[in-house]
Design a protein around this motif. Structure first.
Motif, PDB file in Angstrom:
ATOM      1  N   LEU A  74      34.608  49.404   7.415  1.00 21.68           N
ATOM      2  CA  LEU A  74      35.542  48.573   7.155  1.00 21.68           C
ATOM      3  C   LEU A  74      36.018  47.459   7.898  1.00 21.68           C
ATOM      4  O   LEU A  74      37.184  46.838   7.784  1.00 21.68           O
ATOM      5  N   ASP A  75      35.587  47.376   9.293  1.00 17.02           N
ATOM      6  CA  ASP A  75      35.837  46.609  10.331  1.00 17.02           C
ATOM      7  C   ASP A  75      35.324  45.046   9.793  1.00 17.02           C
ATOM      8  O   ASP A  75      34.060  44.858  10.009  1.00 17.02           O
ATOM      9  N   GLU A  76      36.114  44.081   9.528  1.00 10.87           N
ATOM     10  CA  GLU A  76      35.552  42.795   9.024  1.00 10.87           C
ATOM     11  C   GLU A  76      35.133  41.919  10.389  1.00 10.87           C
ATOM     12  O   GLU A  76      34.685  40.874  10.078  1.00 10.87           O
ATOM     13  N   THR A  77      35.289  42.343  11.601  1.00 13.57           N
ATOM     14  CA  THR A  77      34.645  41.569  12.641  1.00 13.57           C
ATOM     15  C   THR A  77      33.053  41.986  12.886  1.00 13.57           C
ATOM     16  O   THR A  77      32.735  41.143  13.611  1.00 13.57           O
ATOM     17  N   ARG A  78      32.780  42.747  12.256  1.00 16.11           N
ATOM     18  CA  ARG A  78      31.315  43.293  12.773  1.00 16.11           C
ATOM     19  C   ARG A  78      30.522  43.078  11.303  1.00 16.11           C
ATOM     20  O   ARG A  78      31.154  43.125  10.317  1.00 16.11           O
ATOM     21  N   CYS A  79      29.167  43.149  11.544  1.00 18.19           N
ATOM     22  CA  CYS A  79      28.051  42.956  10.253  1.00 18.19           C
ATOM     23  C   CYS A  79      27.587  44.293  10.086  1.00 18.19           C
ATOM     24  O   CYS A  79      26.834  44.976  11.036  1.00 18.19           O
ATOM     25  N   ASN A  80      27.636  44.812   8.987  1.00 17.01           N
ATOM     26  CA  ASN A  80      27.097  46.082   8.431  1.00 17.01           C
ATOM     27  C   ASN A  80      25.708  45.832   7.830  1.00 17.01           C
ATOM     28  O   ASN A  80      25.103  46.702   7.776  1.00 17.01           O
ATOM     29  N   GLU A  81      25.086  44.533   7.724  1.00 17.55           N
ATOM     30  CA  GLU A  81      23.812  44.419   7.200  1.00 17.55           C
ATOM     31  C   GLU A  81      22.821  43.827   8.296  1.00 17.55           C
ATOM     32  O   GLU A  81      21.753  43.874   7.852  1.00 17.55           O
ATOM     33  N   CYS A  82      23.336  42.966   9.223  1.00 14.66           N
ATOM     34  CA  CYS A  82      22.569  42.552  10.047  1.00 14.66           C
ATOM     35  C   CYS A  82      21.642  43.245  10.897  1.00 14.66           C
ATOM     36  O   CYS A  82      22.107  44.479  11.448  1.00 14.66           O
ATOM     37  N   PHE A  83      20.208  43.203  10.919  1.00 17.29           N
ATOM     38  CA  PHE A  83      19.311  43.906  11.850  1.00 17.29           C
ATOM     39  C   PHE A  83      18.753  43.290  13.003  1.00 17.29           C
ATOM     40  O   PHE A  83      18.045  43.621  13.783  1.00 17.29           O
ATOM     41  N   ASP A  84      19.463  42.115  13.272  1.00 16.64           N
ATOM     42  CA  ASP A  84      19.143  41.251  14.624  1.00 16.64           C
ATOM     43  C   ASP A  84      19.991  41.184  15.465  1.00 16.64           C
ATOM     44  O   ASP A  84      19.963  41.209  16.588  1.00 16.64           O
ATOM     45  N   VAL A  85      21.280  41.021  15.088  1.00  8.02           N
ATOM     46  CA  VAL A  85      22.476  41.155  15.964  1.00  8.02           C
ATOM     47  C   VAL A  85      23.539  41.940  15.422  1.00  8.02           C
ATOM     48  O   VAL A  85      23.789  42.406  14.462  1.00  8.02           O
ATOM     49  N   ASP A  86      24.654  42.325  16.146  1.00 10.77           N
ATOM     50  CA  ASP A  86      25.814  43.018  15.838  1.00 10.77           C
ATOM     51  C   ASP A  86      26.846  42.291  14.842  1.00 10.77           C
ATOM     52  O   ASP A  86      27.459  42.846  14.194  1.00 10.77           O
ATOM     53  N   THR A  87      26.820  41.011  15.144  1.00 13.84           N
ATOM     54  CA  THR A  87      27.739  40.269  14.449  1.00 13.84           C
ATOM     55  C   THR A  87      27.159  38.986  13.845  1.00 13.84           C
ATOM     56  O   THR A  87      25.969  38.674  14.698  1.00 13.84           O
ATOM     57  N   CYS A  88      27.603  38.431  12.934  1.00 15.19           N
ATOM     58  CA  CYS A  88      26.964  37.203  12.481  1.00 15.19           C
ATOM     59  C   CYS A  88      28.057  36.172  11.799  1.00 15.19           C
ATOM     60  O   CYS A  88      29.128  36.587  11.713  1.00 15.19           O
ATOM     61  N   ASP A  89      27.676  35.042  12.035  1.00 15.25           N
ATOM     62  CA  ASP A  89      28.748  33.983  11.464  1.00 15.25           C
ATOM     63  C   ASP A  89      28.930  33.970   9.907  1.00 15.25           C
ATOM     64  O   ASP A  89      28.735  33.165   9.186  1.00 15.25           O
ATOM     65  N   THR A  90      29.432  35.049   9.090  1.00 15.71           N
ATOM     66  CA  THR A  90      29.596  34.893   8.012  1.00 15.71           C
ATOM     67  C   THR A  90      31.129  35.609   7.777  1.00 15.71           C
ATOM     68  O   THR A  90      31.676  36.451   8.661  1.00 15.71           O
ATOM     69  N   ALA A  91      31.608  35.388   6.429  1.00 16.23           N
ATOM     70  CA  ALA A  91      33.162  36.003   6.169  1.00 16.23           C
ATOM     71  C   ALA A  91      32.855  37.085   5.313  1.00 16.23           C
ATOM     72  O   ALA A  91      31.766  37.301   4.360  1.00 16.23           O
TER      73      ALA A  91
END
Length: 251
Positions: A74-91
């Protein structure tokens, strides 16, 4: 309106299954699944267009496992779906629709998914339409089933995804087949408690359902360090539920 009787061609619908595997330390969320064997997460609905992804996920596990899961998922600052990076530029925004001691139902809305290297994004780029997704996380695996029109070259999707994997993440294809009994497993799985899952997993892993059986109920009780009567009860009630729901939902 006059009917000509001319047959309309419909492409064969096919399904494929991709499996993403995560080494320890490669992804904070998957490390939670590795740590807690009782924890599982499966999707009942995933919808994707060029800019948005909506999904409903159902998590099951012990209270301790779900507390750890909540903290990361539930941490909105991290990406649960990306498999290339830990974070991505999405809301990203999450809403817990149902919170129980051993389960969660979570609604997710992701915006600007073109900037997210996720499996739905790559599939959408290649197939464009007519695609249905299901997913399941357990242990070190993030498993995706995709229903799609059969004339699309899925190898292109695989090659694109593989080229974007970060260190510690691997990709494999489990199967590519004609579409079959879509979503039956997930529907049946929804009613199981973590204790039922633990007994069933041990039974399958140790050969209880092999012919001839490789272990007995007493053996499973020793493996699980539980009373024999408890293991037998959980095994029997789980089997009864599987059979009854299979009959109701598929026959």
């Amino acid at each position: 309106m006059k009917m000509t009787g001319k047959a309309v061609r419909v492409d064969e619908t096919r399904e494929f299954e991709f499996v993403l595997q995560f080494e320890s330390g490669a992804d904070e969320l998957m490390d939670i699944f590795r740590q807690y064997e009782s924890l599982s997460l499966w999707s009942s609905a995933i919808f994707v267009n060029d800019n948005h992804m909506w999904r409903l996920d159902h998590a099951k596990g012990t209270d301790e496992a779900l507390s750890a899961f909540d903290r990361v998922f539930l941490d909105e600052t991290r990406c649960n779906e990306c498999f290339d990076v830990d974070t991505c530029d999405t809301a990203r925004s999450y809403q817990v629709l149902d919170r129980q001691e051993t389960s969660r139902t979570i609604y997710t809305l992701r915006r600007e998914i073109k900037k997210c290297h996720s499996l739905p994004r790559f599939v959408l780029d290649h197939v464009q339409e007519g695609t249905v997704f299901e997913s399941r996380r357990v242990g070190d695996e993030y498993r995706w089933r995709v229903l799609f029109p059969g004339n699309y070259p899925i190898g292109d999707v695989y090659d694109t995804m593989e080229s974007h994997l970060r260190d510690g993440v691997s990709l494999s294809v489990s199967h590519i087949t004609s579409a079959g009994n879509w979503n039956a497993t997930e529907r049946i799985a929804t009613d199981f408690s973590p204790e039922h899952w633990q007994v069933l997993k041990a039974a399958v892993t140790h050969g209880y359902y092999e012919r001839p059986r490789e272990v007995s109920v007493s053996d499973l009780a020793s493996i699980l360090d539980e009373p024999r009567s408890t293991v037998q009860y959980r095994l029997r009630t789980a089997e009864d539920r599987i059979v009854s729901q299979f009959v109701e939902q598929t026959l």
